[in-house]
Enzyme design. Sequence first.
Site, mmCIF file in Angstrom:
data_model
loop_
_atom_site.group_PDB
_atom_site.id
_atom_site.type_symbol
_atom_site.label_atom_id
_atom_site.label_comp_id
_atom_site.label_asym_id
_atom_site.label_seq_id
_atom_site.Cartn_x
_atom_site.Cartn_y
_atom_site.Cartn_z
ATOM 1 N N SER A 168 46.298 -5.558 68.678
ATOM 2 C CA SER A 168 47.084 -6.734 68.308
ATOM 3 C C SER A 168 48.521 -6.482 68.750
ATOM 4 O O SER A 168 49.014 -5.352 68.677
ATOM 5 C CB SER A 168 47.048 -6.922 66.785
ATOM 6 O OG SER A 168 48.156 -7.698 66.371
ATOM 7 N N SER A 169 49.161 -7.545 69.200
ATOM 8 C CA SER A 169 50.567 -7.404 69.610
ATOM 9 C C SER A 169 51.411 -6.920 68.440
ATOM 10 O O SER A 169 52.462 -6.316 68.632
ATOM 11 C CB SER A 169 51.117 -8.743 70.102
ATOM 12 O OG SER A 169 50.271 -9.267 71.083
ATOM 13 N N ARG A 170 50.965 -7.190 67.220
ATOM 14 C CA ARG A 170 51.754 -6.807 66.044
ATOM 15 C C ARG A 170 51.591 -5.327 65.682
ATOM 16 O O ARG A 170 52.333 -4.836 64.826
ATOM 17 C CB ARG A 170 51.373 -7.684 64.852
ATOM 18 C CG ARG A 170 51.833 -9.131 65.031
ATOM 19 C CD ARG A 170 51.605 -9.960 63.796
ATOM 20 N NE ARG A 170 52.278 -11.242 63.853
ATOM 21 C CZ ARG A 170 51.685 -12.406 64.133
ATOM 22 N NH1 ARG A 170 50.390 -12.446 64.387
ATOM 23 N NH2 ARG A 170 52.375 -13.526 64.145
ATOM 24 N N HIS A 211 43.926 -8.959 75.523
ATOM 25 C CA HIS A 211 44.181 -10.090 76.423
ATOM 26 C C HIS A 211 43.540 -9.836 77.786
ATOM 27 O O HIS A 211 42.995 -10.750 78.411
ATOM 28 C CB HIS A 211 45.686 -10.262 76.653
ATOM 29 C CG HIS A 211 46.488 -10.470 75.406
ATOM 30 N ND1 HIS A 211 47.346 -9.525 74.908
ATOM 31 C CD2 HIS A 211 46.574 -11.519 74.555
ATOM 32 C CE1 HIS A 211 47.932 -9.985 73.825
ATOM 33 N NE2 HIS A 211 47.479 -11.181 73.570
ATOM 34 N N GLN A 261 53.398 -22.735 64.972
ATOM 35 C CA GLN A 261 52.366 -22.052 64.179
ATOM 36 C C GLN A 261 52.939 -20.950 63.287
ATOM 37 O O GLN A 261 52.186 -20.240 62.638
ATOM 38 C CB GLN A 261 51.266 -21.509 65.082
ATOM 39 C CG GLN A 261 51.659 -20.358 65.975
ATOM 40 C CD GLN A 261 50.589 -20.056 67.011
ATOM 41 O OE1 GLN A 261 50.354 -20.829 67.943
ATOM 42 N NE2 GLN A 261 49.901 -18.938 66.862
ATOM 43 N N GLN A 312 40.627 -19.038 64.132
ATOM 44 C CA GLN A 312 41.234 -19.812 65.220
ATOM 45 C C GLN A 312 40.170 -20.240 66.226
ATOM 46 O O GLN A 312 40.114 -21.401 66.647
ATOM 47 C CB GLN A 312 42.308 -18.949 65.890
ATOM 48 C CG GLN A 312 42.838 -19.481 67.204
ATOM 49 C CD GLN A 312 44.000 -18.657 67.720
ATOM 50 O OE1 GLN A 312 45.097 -18.743 67.206
ATOM 51 N NE2 GLN A 312 43.782 -17.859 68.756
ATOM 52 N N VAL A 322 38.498 -6.255 71.129
ATOM 53 C CA VAL A 322 38.736 -4.951 71.762
ATOM 54 C C VAL A 322 39.477 -4.085 70.740
ATOM 55 O O VAL A 322 40.432 -4.548 70.103
ATOM 56 C CB VAL A 322 39.577 -5.114 73.047
ATOM 57 C CG1 VAL A 322 39.882 -3.760 73.668
ATOM 58 C CG2 VAL A 322 38.855 -6.017 74.037
HETATM 59 N N1 LIG Z 1 41.896 -7.068 70.210
HETATM 60 C C1 LIG Z 1 41.598 -8.207 70.800
HETATM 61 N N2 LIG Z 1 40.390 -8.375 71.363
HETATM 62 C C2 LIG Z 1 40.062 -9.560 71.958
HETATM 63 N N3 LIG Z 1 40.895 -10.619 72.017
HETATM 64 C C3 LIG Z 1 42.103 -10.491 71.461
HETATM 65 C C4 LIG Z 1 42.522 -9.287 70.828
HETATM 66 N N4 LIG Z 1 43.786 -9.465 70.378
HETATM 67 C C5 LIG Z 1 44.138 -10.712 70.695
HETATM 68 N N5 LIG Z 1 43.132 -11.343 71.354
HETATM 69 C C6 LIG Z 1 43.111 -12.722 71.816
HETATM 70 O O1 LIG Z 1 44.128 -12.958 72.759
HETATM 71 C C7 LIG Z 1 44.546 -14.309 72.667
HETATM 72 C C8 LIG Z 1 46.033 -14.336 72.548
HETATM 73 O O2 LIG Z 1 46.394 -13.720 71.322
HETATM 74 P P1 LIG Z 1 47.858 -13.312 70.952
HETATM 75 O O3 LIG Z 1 48.732 -13.465 72.147
HETATM 76 O O4 LIG Z 1 48.262 -13.954 69.678
HETATM 77 O O5 LIG Z 1 47.713 -11.748 70.747
HETATM 78 P P2 LIG Z 1 47.498 -10.953 69.455
HETATM 79 O O6 LIG Z 1 47.448 -9.521 69.815
HETATM 80 O O7 LIG Z 1 46.396 -11.593 68.673
HETATM 81 O O8 LIG Z 1 48.834 -11.185 68.716
HETATM 82 P P3 LIG Z 1 49.026 -11.148 67.174
HETATM 83 O O9 LIG Z 1 48.226 -10.030 66.644
HETATM 84 O O10 LIG Z 1 50.456 -10.970 67.079
HETATM 85 O O11 LIG Z 1 48.548 -12.496 66.683
HETATM 86 C C9 LIG Z 1 43.860 -14.901 71.435
HETATM 87 O O12 LIG Z 1 42.718 -15.635 71.874
HETATM 88 C C10 LIG Z 1 43.450 -13.667 70.677
HETATM 89 O O13 LIG Z 1 42.326 -13.866 69.840
HETATM 90 C C1 LIG Z 2 45.956 -19.575 70.887
HETATM 91 C C2 LIG Z 2 47.435 -19.267 70.824
HETATM 92 C C3 LIG Z 2 47.926 -18.801 72.200
HETATM 93 C C4 LIG Z 2 48.160 -20.569 70.495
HETATM 94 O O1 LIG Z 2 49.532 -20.368 70.388
HETATM 95 C C5 LIG Z 2 47.773 -18.222 69.749
HETATM 96 O O2 LIG Z 2 47.433 -18.672 68.485
HETATM 97 C C6 LIG Z 2 47.147 -16.877 70.023
HETATM 98 O O3 LIG Z 2 47.760 -16.182 70.850
HETATM 99 O O4 LIG Z 2 46.100 -16.536 69.462
HETATM 100 N N1 BAL Z 3 46.915 -14.494 67.336
HETATM 101 C C1 BAL Z 3 47.223 -15.558 66.384
HETATM 102 C C2 BAL Z 3 48.600 -16.030 66.516
HETATM 103 C C3 BAL Z 3 49.430 -15.870 65.293
HETATM 104 O O1 BAL Z 3 49.227 -14.933 64.506
HETATM 105 O O2 BAL Z 3 50.330 -16.686 65.101
#
Ligand SMILES: Nc1ncnc2c1ncn2[C@@H]1O[C@H](COP(=O)(O)OP(=O)(O)OP(=O)(O)O)[C@@H](O)[C@H]1O
Ligand SMILES: CC(C)(CO)[C@@H](O)C(=O)[O-]
Ligand code: BAL
Length: 302
Positions: free
Chosen positions: A196-198, A47, A72, A164, A187
């Site tokens: 990833s947040s997960r 992020h 979603q 997405q 990243v």
């Molecule tokens: N590793 C990464 N590198 C670049 N962008 C990222 C990365 N992880 C998430 N993003 C981007 O950050 C934005 C917000 O994503 P989000 O808050 O869902 O985080 P996330 O880590 O993708 O969460 P989750 O894995 O739970 O979906 C989205 O546009 C997503 O593609």
């Molecule tokens: C784009 C978004 C913020 C929409 O809820 C979500 O799908 C995410 O975090 O990637």
């Molecule tokens: N980063 C995508 C959001 C989701 O998994 O719902």
Amino acid sequence: MTTPKFARGTLHTFQPPEQVSQVTRALHGVGRKVALVPTMGALHAGHRELIRRAKRLPNTVVATSIFVNPLQFGEGEDFEAYPRPLDKDLEVLKEDGVELGFLPKASDLYPEGATVTVHPGALGDELEGAVRPGHFAGVLTVVAKLFNIVRPDYAFFGEKDYQQLVLIKKMVRDLNFDTRVIGVPTVRERDGLALSSRNVYLTPEQREDAIVLSAALTAGAFVGRDGAEAVLATARQTLAARPAVEVDYLELRGTDLGPAPVDGEARLLIAARVGSTRLIDNVPVVLGAAVDHPEHAPDAGE
Ligand SMILES: Nc1ncnc2c1ncn2[C@@H]1O[C@H](COP(=O)(O)OP(=O)(O)OP(=O)(O)O)[C@@H](O)[C@H]1O
Ligand SMILES: CC(C)(CO)[C@@H](O)C(=O)[O-]
Ligand code: BAL
């Protein structure tokens, strides 16, 4: 109604959509641009890279939304468990120089009786959409709402969620949104795992197993010159080393997620479950003789 106070250089957070709209309208009125970074919070270096890129734009205020969008998430998914470390997130936004934080409540975005949604078209039912029915209608609906509330000149999304990103670009084109969508490369941790947040759900053993996703994609992409079959076979072979990782799909597609070309740029995408955690990743691939064309060199066009 008077416009809420907004001074440059500090973080201002707003919950009601009308207040954010007033502020961004006022900013546009004095010739400022607005860049939006939509997130679901639990902010990490992925992020922060989106924010960093947005901060580079001249004369632009960076807005970040934090909203775990119920629309979603399907039944049985992790909507309730999704991490929500709000205080920590706000510290990150301050540290990164974000000036506008939009923190809506679900009832702000989905008041009773709201029934109209954005239909993603056929691509919304493929790949992630095949495993998470309705997911992309939920994503596009909330992104359309965020765009209408914030009216951003630019919006930043990560390539980690490649489908997405493709669908949001398509929505902007098909529905004439006046926002430029900018994709940002994924990243990764030092060992290749996409941030990833997960990832916080993973046990240490699962964290080890999870490396295989990016390892398989990288190995596949490396043999792009030999064509699609070789790419997929190599990726599958790498995945076989970690039988605990259950693959939902491994697919090679065109960069627009249509069929992959024989020669040229493509995308290799994976989704897999590691224990009960579902992870996704993808990488660019150059296929066939196109590998020898200088415009396909890894940093061409940067
Ligand atoms: N590793 C990464 N590198 C670049 N962008 C990222 C990365 N992880 C998430 N993003 C981007 O950050 C934005 C917000 O994503 P989000 O808050 O869902 O985080 P996330 O880590 O993708 O969460 P989750 O894995 O739970 O979906 C989205 O546009 C997503 O593609
Ligand atoms: C784009 C978004 C913020 C929409 O809820 C979500 O799908 C995410 O975090 O990637
Ligand atoms: N980063 C995508 C959001 C989701 O998994 O719902």
